[in-house]
Design a protein around this motif. Structure first.
Motif, mmCIF file in Angstrom:
data_model
loop_
_atom_site.group_PDB
_atom_site.id
_atom_site.type_symbol
_atom_site.label_atom_id
_atom_site.label_comp_id
_atom_site.label_asym_id
_atom_site.label_seq_id
_atom_site.Cartn_x
_atom_site.Cartn_y
_atom_site.Cartn_z
ATOM 1 N N GLU A 119 27.756 31.662 -11.539
ATOM 2 C CA GLU A 119 26.411 32.196 -11.451
ATOM 3 C C GLU A 119 25.769 31.889 -10.094
ATOM 4 O O GLU A 119 25.103 32.740 -9.511
ATOM 5 C CB GLU A 119 25.539 31.634 -12.589
ATOM 6 C CG GLU A 119 25.982 32.060 -13.967
ATOM 7 C CD GLU A 119 27.143 31.259 -14.554
ATOM 8 O OE1 GLU A 119 27.719 31.711 -15.556
ATOM 9 O OE2 GLU A 119 27.496 30.198 -13.992
ATOM 10 N N ARG A 160 21.579 31.291 -22.645
ATOM 11 C CA ARG A 160 21.225 30.605 -21.398
ATOM 12 C C ARG A 160 20.377 29.389 -21.749
ATOM 13 O O ARG A 160 19.442 29.484 -22.542
ATOM 14 C CB ARG A 160 20.446 31.530 -20.466
ATOM 15 C CG ARG A 160 21.242 32.710 -19.965
ATOM 16 C CD ARG A 160 20.438 33.585 -18.985
ATOM 17 N NE ARG A 160 19.129 33.975 -19.482
ATOM 18 C CZ ARG A 160 18.857 35.127 -20.087
ATOM 19 N NH1 ARG A 160 19.798 36.020 -20.279
ATOM 20 N NH2 ARG A 160 17.635 35.397 -20.498
ATOM 21 N N TYR A 220 25.373 27.961 -19.444
ATOM 22 C CA TYR A 220 25.543 28.937 -20.521
ATOM 23 C C TYR A 220 26.235 28.272 -21.702
ATOM 24 O O TYR A 220 27.072 27.377 -21.529
ATOM 25 C CB TYR A 220 26.443 30.096 -20.077
ATOM 26 C CG TYR A 220 25.764 31.106 -19.195
ATOM 27 C CD1 TYR A 220 24.931 32.075 -19.732
ATOM 28 C CD2 TYR A 220 25.981 31.105 -17.825
ATOM 29 C CE1 TYR A 220 24.316 33.013 -18.929
ATOM 30 C CE2 TYR A 220 25.366 32.041 -17.010
ATOM 31 C CZ TYR A 220 24.531 32.990 -17.565
ATOM 32 O OH TYR A 220 23.923 33.916 -16.771
ATOM 33 N N GLU A 276 21.412 35.717 -24.095
ATOM 34 C CA GLU A 276 21.626 36.620 -22.960
ATOM 35 C C GLU A 276 22.026 38.004 -23.464
ATOM 36 O O GLU A 276 21.607 39.022 -22.924
ATOM 37 C CB GLU A 276 22.707 36.067 -22.039
ATOM 38 C CG GLU A 276 22.960 36.965 -20.851
ATOM 39 C CD GLU A 276 23.897 36.367 -19.854
ATOM 40 O OE1 GLU A 276 23.647 36.557 -18.662
ATOM 41 O OE2 GLU A 276 24.886 35.727 -20.258
ATOM 42 N N THR A 277 22.863 38.019 -24.462
ATOM 43 C CA THR A 277 23.343 39.254 -25.070
ATOM 44 C C THR A 277 23.072 39.141 -26.571
ATOM 45 O O THR A 277 22.620 38.103 -27.046
ATOM 46 C CB THR A 277 24.866 39.402 -24.867
ATOM 47 O OG1 THR A 277 25.512 38.279 -25.481
ATOM 48 C CG2 THR A 277 25.237 39.466 -23.395
ATOM 49 N N PRO A 334 19.430 40.307 -27.776
ATOM 50 C CA PRO A 334 19.356 39.768 -26.418
ATOM 51 C C PRO A 334 17.926 39.356 -26.051
ATOM 52 O O PRO A 334 16.960 39.905 -26.580
ATOM 53 C CB PRO A 334 19.814 40.924 -25.529
ATOM 54 C CG PRO A 334 20.178 42.045 -26.406
ATOM 55 C CD PRO A 334 19.850 41.689 -27.807
ATOM 56 N N ASP A 335 17.832 38.397 -25.147
ATOM 57 C CA ASP A 335 16.556 37.921 -24.592
ATOM 58 C C ASP A 335 15.611 37.339 -25.636
ATOM 59 O O ASP A 335 14.397 37.351 -25.469
ATOM 60 C CB ASP A 335 15.852 39.042 -23.807
ATOM 61 C CG ASP A 335 16.690 39.489 -22.621
ATOM 62 O OD1 ASP A 335 17.227 38.623 -21.898
ATOM 63 O OD2 ASP A 335 16.823 40.716 -22.437
#
Length: 186
Positions: A156, A28, A43, A70-71, A5-6
């Motif tokens: 969102e 994202r 997304y 994101e995940t 993630p990230d």
């Protein structure tokens, strides 16, 4: 590929060497201006790919977006050299890519409309008030996704606005339920 993630997987002005096809997880997609300010565009989720990456792969161009997982995301990394060949020779792939571009451009149009008109928060609160009034109570039972469809925007955006309204003391949220805290002035 499995990406935590990230994790930034694509930055503006980098050549797009692979087309990410998400098997599990989500990415994202952002537009970044010259000052480094980011705006969320859309997304890329399971069984999807990025329309902007498709265009860069086909044109041999540099990226115009930033992509961040994101995940934890599992993806199939399709080499850009395959993309053009498959577009020409694989009807199913070509249809998938065209459908992907259509859907992602719809997401972009929704984002642009929200930014351009800046009155979505008022429309959303009016909708909640009217729905409560019609039902004869002070709450609606709806998911953020259902509200987003009603408001012709993304989930969102609705979630962000509802959180803002909750901080302002206008609504209270629970699972699939939004309650008015302050009654309508009408």
């Amino acid at each position: 590929m499995t990406i935590p993630p990230d994790e930034v997987i694509l930055v503006p002005d980098a050549y797009v060497r692979i087309l990410p096809f998400v098997l599990e997880g989500s990415i994202r997609i952002y537009r970044v201006d010259e000052e480094g300010k980011e705006i969320f565009l859309y997304y890329v989720e399971q069984s999807q790919t990025c329309a902007m990456s498709v265009l860069a792969c086909l044109g041999g161009d540099k990226s115009k977006i930033k992509a961040v997982t994101e995940t934890e995301t599992h993806l199939l990394a399709i080499p850009s050299s395959f993309v053009e060949n498959w577009m020409e020779n694989q009807v199913v792939f070509r249809r998938f890519i065209l459908h992907t571009c259509e859907k992602k451009f719809e997401d972009l149009f929704r984002a642009i409309d929200s930014l351009a008109f800046k009155k979505l928060d008022e429309r959303l609160l009016d909708y909640i008030r009217e729905s409560c009034k019609t039902a004869g109570n002070n709450f609606i039972t709806m998911t953020h996704q259902e509200l987003a469809r009603e408001m012709n925007t993304s989930r969102e955006v609705v979630s962000r606005l509802l959180k803002q309204m909750e901080r302002q003391g206008l609504v209270r949220m629970a699972r699939s339920r939004i309650s008015l805290v302050k009654p309508s002035n009408n």
